[in-house]
Write an enzyme that holds these catalytic residues in place. Structure first.
Site, PDB file in Angstrom:
ATOM      1  N   SER A  10     -10.862  -2.152  49.221  1.00  0.00           N
ATOM      2  CA  SER A  10     -11.373  -3.407  48.661  1.00  0.00           C
ATOM      3  C   SER A  10     -12.472  -3.222  47.624  1.00  0.00           C
ATOM      4  CB  SER A  10     -11.889  -4.308  49.786  1.00  0.00           C
ATOM      5  OG  SER A  10     -12.970  -3.688  50.469  1.00  0.00           O
ATOM      6  N   GLY A  11     -13.024  -2.024  47.502  1.00  0.00           N
ATOM      7  CA  GLY A  11     -14.078  -1.782  46.526  1.00  0.00           C
ATOM      8  C   GLY A  11     -13.526  -1.521  45.140  1.00  0.00           C
ATOM      9  N   TYR A  12     -14.427  -1.292  44.191  1.00  0.00           N
ATOM     10  CA  TYR A  12     -13.988  -1.055  42.813  1.00  0.00           C
ATOM     11  C   TYR A  12     -13.173   0.231  42.693  1.00  0.00           C
ATOM     12  CZ  TYR A  12     -17.203  -4.763  41.365  1.00  0.00           C
ATOM     13  OH  TYR A  12     -17.845  -5.961  41.207  1.00  0.00           O
ATOM     14  N   ILE A  13     -13.630   1.299  43.323  1.00  0.00           N
ATOM     15  CA  ILE A  13     -12.864   2.544  43.255  1.00  0.00           C
ATOM     16  C   ILE A  13     -11.558   2.409  44.026  1.00  0.00           C
ATOM     17  CG2 ILE A  13     -12.827   4.937  44.075  1.00  0.00           C
ATOM     18  CD1 ILE A  13     -15.623   5.268  43.037  1.00  0.00           C
ATOM     19  N   ARG A  35     -10.872  -3.975  56.653  1.00  0.00           N
ATOM     20  CA  ARG A  35     -11.128  -4.827  57.813  1.00  0.00           C
ATOM     21  C   ARG A  35     -11.365  -6.271  57.378  1.00  0.00           C
ATOM     22  NH1 ARG A  35     -14.561  -0.459  59.736  1.00  0.00           N
ATOM     23  NH2 ARG A  35     -13.510   0.705  61.386  1.00  0.00           N
ATOM     24  N   LYS A  36     -12.138  -6.438  56.322  1.00  0.00           N
ATOM     25  CA  LYS A  36     -12.531  -7.772  55.879  1.00  0.00           C
ATOM     26  C   LYS A  36     -11.354  -8.572  55.341  1.00  0.00           C
ATOM     27  CE  LYS A  36     -15.881 -10.110  52.875  1.00  0.00           C
ATOM     28  NZ  LYS A  36     -16.992  -9.903  51.889  1.00  0.00           N
ATOM     29  N   CYS A 142     -19.872  10.635  40.621  1.00  0.00           N
ATOM     30  CA  CYS A 142     -19.705  10.356  39.192  1.00  0.00           C
ATOM     31  C   CYS A 142     -20.803  11.016  38.354  1.00  0.00           C
ATOM     32  CB  CYS A 142     -19.659   8.854  38.948  1.00  0.00           C
ATOM     33  SG  CYS A 142     -21.040   7.907  39.642  1.00  0.00           S
ATOM     34  N   ASN A 297     -17.196   5.947  35.270  1.00  0.00           N
ATOM     35  CA  ASN A 297     -17.575   6.256  36.652  1.00  0.00           C
ATOM     36  C   ASN A 297     -16.498   5.891  37.669  1.00  0.00           C
ATOM     37  OD1 ASN A 297     -18.679   3.571  35.691  1.00  0.00           O
ATOM     38  ND2 ASN A 297     -18.883   3.279  37.893  1.00  0.00           N
TER      39      ASN A 297
END
Length: 330
Positions: A10-13, A35-36, A142, A297
């Site tokens: 769910s994050g950017y990466i 999970r979220k 990064c 990054n």
């Protein structure tokens, strides 16, 4: 064709991993965990991926040849036991990048110190042969990637360096943070880590150079620029000769223009790509060298480098799924 699972998507990466792997001709994404957002379609979290028919799950039961751990620092070491032996693992957290002693100095206690030596540090330009044989790879940070690549050609002639880092807002991740909301972040050039940045540990381990980072948040969404200063006895030609060790590297571009706006690396010109642009300047009067390195990054500093490592681990062409130019204008 191999099967890939992403733990923590769910994050950017995580989002960039999904994007890159979904276009990779030799990969099928079988599982993306969160999970979220369990049960939700991927595009509800990553709207740029609308049309991709995948959903998040909170189950760790899946069939995969490679598992990407795109979870927060400290989480990988707690959950990795569930995956060991079932697939090759590429960990994008900081949990297994450095030795036990360096980890304890920069991060604190480690829950699985016995596993650290089993991981290969996943910087292909330095460890391609080891990555090819590896079952466990620790994807570099990064900032560390940019600085290691700047300093590695000079590791035998300098023991210390000063590094000025300009970093983007996405480097802070996707969690809500008052420092990252638009009214607080817009138009800033904010010092937030003048000493003892954790990525210094990776630079020390890989180059033997003690690098002092000073990190500045700047008003860009993605990308970073590392400006690395050190003493160097020689000439501008000697500097270039050392950097030419990267000639033939598919994702390193040496910037040697003598004039114009683009005569030094700028993160603007690597956005969305797996390239690192490296340039330099030399003050012969004072024997001072500056090496500049710019990268995205989220790509070479994150998901792209992880895919590059995956390609090497499975014997694919190293550039497969990554061989495209940066976005411009960006």
């Amino acid at each position: 064709m191999i099967k890939a699972a992403i733990v923590g998507g769910s994050g950017y990466i995580g989002g960039e991993l999904i994007r890159l792997l979904s276009m990779h001709p030799e990969v099928e994404i079988t599982t993306i965990t969160s999970r979220k957002f369990a049960g939700k379609k991927v595009h509800k979290v990553h709207p740029n991926l609308r049309g991709l028919n995948l959903r998040f799950t909170d189950k760790y039961e899946f069939d995969a040849d490679v598992i990407f751990l795109a979870v927060p620092h400290g989480t990988s070491m707690r959950i990795i036991g569930e995956f060991l032996g079932s697939a090759k693992i590429i960990d994008l957290s900081a949990d297994f990048r450095v030795s036990k002693d360096l980890y304890e100095k920069y991060y604190g206690s480690h829950e699985k110190p016995e596993l650290i030596d089993k991981f290969v540090y996943g910087l292909p330009e330095l460890h391609r042969k080891e990555i090819k044989r590896a079952e466990l790879v620790a994807n570099p940070g990064c900032n560390a990637t940019a600085v290691i690549l700047a300093l590695y050609p000079f590791r035998d002639v300098t023991s210390e360096a000063i590094v000025d880092l300009k970093v983007s807002s996405s480097a802070g991740g996707r969690r809500e943070n008052v420092a990252s909301i638009h009214p607080e972040r817009s138009h800033v050039v904010r010092v937030y880590k003048p000493f003892h940045h954790r990525h210094e540990a990776e630079v020390l381990q890989e180059t033997g150079v003690k690098a002092m980072f000073t990190v500045h948040s700047v008003d860009i969404v993605r990308g970073l620029l590392a400006t690395t200063y050190f003493k160097f006895e020689g000439s501008e030609k000697d500097l270039l000769k050392r950097l030419l060790m990267y000639r033939g590297e598919p994702f390193i571009r040496l910037v040697t223009d003598k004039g114009g706006l683009q005569r030094y690396p700028d993160p603007k010109y690597v956005i969305g790509s797996n390239f690192v642009d490296i340039g330099f300047s030399y003050d012969s009067e004072n024997s001072r060298a500056i090496v500049f390195s710019a990268l995205d990054n989220l790509i070479k500093g994150g998901a792209g480098q992880a895919v590059q490592n995956m390609n090497i681990m499975f014997g694919f062409d190293e550039t497969l799924g990554l061989n495209y130019y940066p976005l411009y204008p960006g």
